[in-house]
Design a protein around this motif. Structure first.
Motif, PDB file in Angstrom:
ATOM      1  N   LYS A  89       0.809  -1.221   0.000  1.00 19.60           N
ATOM      2  CA  LYS A  89       0.000   0.000   0.000  1.00 19.60           C
ATOM      3  C   LYS A  89       0.845   1.276   0.000  1.00 19.60           C
ATOM      4  O   LYS A  89       0.465   2.274  -0.613  1.00 19.60           O
ATOM      5  CB  LYS A  89      -0.946   0.026   1.204  1.00 19.60           C
ATOM      6  CG  LYS A  89      -1.951  -1.105   1.236  1.00 19.60           C
ATOM      7  CD  LYS A  89      -2.971  -0.980   0.147  1.00 19.60           C
ATOM      8  CE  LYS A  89      -4.023  -2.066   0.258  1.00 19.60           C
ATOM      9  NZ  LYS A  89      -4.929  -2.092  -0.870  1.00 19.60           N
ATOM     10  N   LEU A  90       1.991   1.247   0.696  1.00 22.89           N
ATOM     11  CA  LEU A  90       2.812   2.454   0.807  1.00 22.89           C
ATOM     12  C   LEU A  90       3.986   2.459  -0.166  1.00 22.89           C
ATOM     13  O   LEU A  90       4.716   3.439  -0.258  1.00 22.89           O
ATOM     14  CB  LEU A  90       3.319   2.615   2.249  1.00 22.89           C
ATOM     15  CG  LEU A  90       2.229   2.811   3.308  1.00 22.89           C
ATOM     16  CD1 LEU A  90       2.825   2.846   4.704  1.00 22.89           C
ATOM     17  CD2 LEU A  90       1.407   4.064   3.030  1.00 22.89           C
ATOM     18  N   LYS A  91       4.159   1.348  -0.861  1.00 20.35           N
ATOM     19  CA  LYS A  91       5.188   1.223  -1.909  1.00 20.35           C
ATOM     20  C   LYS A  91       6.600   1.523  -1.389  1.00 20.35           C
ATOM     21  O   LYS A  91       7.371   2.275  -1.990  1.00 20.35           O
ATOM     22  CB  LYS A  91       4.836   2.086  -3.106  1.00 20.35           C
ATOM     23  CG  LYS A  91       3.529   1.638  -3.752  1.00 20.35           C
ATOM     24  CD  LYS A  91       3.153   2.466  -4.929  1.00 20.35           C
ATOM     25  CE  LYS A  91       1.867   2.079  -5.604  1.00 20.35           C
ATOM     26  NZ  LYS A  91       0.852   1.353  -4.929  1.00 20.35           N
ATOM     27  N   THR A  92       6.923   0.897  -0.243  1.00 19.68           N
ATOM     28  CA  THR A  92       8.262   0.986   0.336  1.00 19.68           C
ATOM     29  C   THR A  92       8.496  -0.244   1.201  1.00 19.68           C
ATOM     30  O   THR A  92       7.554  -0.898   1.630  1.00 19.68           O
ATOM     31  CB  THR A  92       8.431   2.281   1.161  1.00 19.68           C
ATOM     32  OG1 THR A  92       9.795   2.376   1.586  1.00 19.68           O
ATOM     33  CG2 THR A  92       7.519   2.341   2.358  1.00 19.68           C
ATOM     34  N   GLY A  93       9.770  -0.550   1.453  1.00 25.33           N
ATOM     35  CA  GLY A  93      10.114  -1.676   2.309  1.00 25.33           C
ATOM     36  C   GLY A  93       9.672  -1.437   3.744  1.00 25.33           C
ATOM     37  O   GLY A  93       9.556  -0.287   4.184  1.00 25.33           O
ATOM     38  N   ALA A  94       9.424  -2.544   4.464  1.00 22.15           N
ATOM     39  CA  ALA A  94       8.964  -2.436   5.845  1.00 22.15           C
ATOM     40  C   ALA A  94       9.398  -3.658   6.652  1.00 22.15           C
ATOM     41  O   ALA A  94       9.545  -4.749   6.101  1.00 22.15           O
ATOM     42  CB  ALA A  94       7.437  -2.322   5.884  1.00 22.15           C
ATOM     43  N   THR A  95       9.596  -3.447   7.931  1.00 25.66           N
ATOM     44  CA  THR A  95       9.781  -4.545   8.871  1.00 25.66           C
ATOM     45  C   THR A  95       9.230  -4.097  10.218  1.00 25.66           C
ATOM     46  O   THR A  95       9.241  -2.905  10.541  1.00 25.66           O
ATOM     47  CB  THR A  95      11.245  -5.008   8.972  1.00 25.66           C
ATOM     48  OG1 THR A  95      11.289  -6.239   9.702  1.00 25.66           O
ATOM     49  CG2 THR A  95      12.142  -3.978   9.607  1.00 25.66           C
ATOM     50  N   THR A  96       8.733  -5.056  10.990  1.00 28.34           N
ATOM     51  CA  THR A  96       8.003  -4.746  12.218  1.00 28.34           C
ATOM     52  C   THR A  96       8.657  -5.405  13.426  1.00 28.34           C
ATOM     53  O   THR A  96       9.147  -6.528  13.336  1.00 28.34           O
ATOM     54  CB  THR A  96       6.536  -5.225  12.099  1.00 28.34           C
ATOM     55  OG1 THR A  96       5.945  -4.564  10.974  1.00 28.34           O
ATOM     56  CG2 THR A  96       5.734  -4.912  13.354  1.00 28.34           C
ATOM     57  N   ARG A  97       8.610  -4.705  14.551  1.00 30.60           N
ATOM     58  CA  ARG A  97       9.041  -5.249  15.834  1.00 30.60           C
ATOM     59  C   ARG A  97       7.940  -5.006  16.854  1.00 30.60           C
ATOM     60  O   ARG A  97       7.244  -3.987  16.815  1.00 30.60           O
ATOM     61  CB  ARG A  97      10.331  -4.583  16.324  1.00 30.60           C
ATOM     62  CG  ARG A  97      11.541  -4.808  15.434  1.00 30.60           C
ATOM     63  CD  ARG A  97      11.926  -6.279  15.373  1.00 30.60           C
ATOM     64  NE  ARG A  97      13.144  -6.520  14.639  1.00 30.60           N
ATOM     65  CZ  ARG A  97      13.201  -6.845  13.335  1.00 30.60           C
ATOM     66  NH1 ARG A  97      12.098  -6.936  12.621  1.00 30.60           N
ATOM     67  NH2 ARG A  97      14.359  -7.075  12.755  1.00 30.60           N
ATOM     68  N   ASN A  98       7.795  -5.954  17.788  1.00 32.93           N
ATOM     69  CA  ASN A  98       6.835  -5.736  18.862  1.00 32.93           C
ATOM     70  C   ASN A  98       7.384  -4.672  19.811  1.00 32.93           C
ATOM     71  O   ASN A  98       8.574  -4.349  19.787  1.00 32.93           O
ATOM     72  CB  ASN A  98       6.468  -7.046  19.576  1.00 32.93           C
ATOM     73  CG  ASN A  98       7.631  -7.652  20.341  1.00 32.93           C
ATOM     74  OD1 ASN A  98       8.331  -6.977  21.090  1.00 32.93           O
ATOM     75  ND2 ASN A  98       7.840  -8.941  20.161  1.00 32.93           N
TER      76      ASN A  98
END
Length: 177
Positions: free
Chosen positions: A156-165
């Protein structure tokens, strides 16, 4: 030298793209980084270096590819940036919330158009707020049951992503302090 945090995406998940943290520390030492610490197997590296965040991302991505022979997206933030994220999280009101909170790190700041589009959808009971290159997430249930995944934000945002709690985010701030 500035204190930084490198956040790797998708390593050591389900036995794929395996990188031992000891090997990652050695690799970072070879890059000339200083005071290197890793935190948990998901790929979080605290270190000191002078280059810009984007330069450090590129250098580590190339070094991982050359050493381990697979692509690993890397996002780097200054320790001070991460500390500010903790201070401004709109969903963090008490310790009771901590198990519901996550922070998605974006590689680039999304466009206004992409933000407007993503905000037009309803994801209740889960909620999110976008601030520059960070997405604050509140998940009513378990994160793995939410639609607010890395793939969702990347598409949706057209960029890389990674998530942390949120527990990991707090620990990274503590270790980088």
């Amino acid at each position: 030298m500035n204190k930084k945090i490198a956040i790797l995406r998708g390593i050591n998940v389900g036995g794929k793209r395996k990188i031992l943290m000891a090997d990652l520390r050695v690799l970072c030492e070879k890059l000339g980084w200083k005071e290197i610490k890793t935190y948990i197997q998901s790929g979080n590296v605290i270190f000191k270096a002078e280059a810009s965040n984007s330069e450090l991302e590129n250098v580590l991505e190339k070094a991982i590819l050359n050493t381990f022979e697979f692509d690993v997206p890397v996002i780097v933030r200054a320790a001070e940036e991460l500390k500010q994220c903790v201070e401004i999280n709109p969903f963090f009101k008490s310790e009771e919330d901590i198990n519901h909170l996550h922070l998605t790190f974006l590689k680039e700041k999304p466009t206004k158009e992409n933000i407007e589009e993503i905000l037009s959808y309803n994801y209740e009971p889960d909620q999110f707020k976008i601030d520059k290159k960070d997405v604050y997430i509140y998940c009513e249930g378990k994160y793995h049951q939410s639609k607010l995944t890395n793939n969702f934000f990347e598409k949706k945002l057209k960029t890389g992503a990674t998530t942390r709690n949120w527990k990991t985010v707090l620990k990274l701030v503590e270790l980088s302090g």
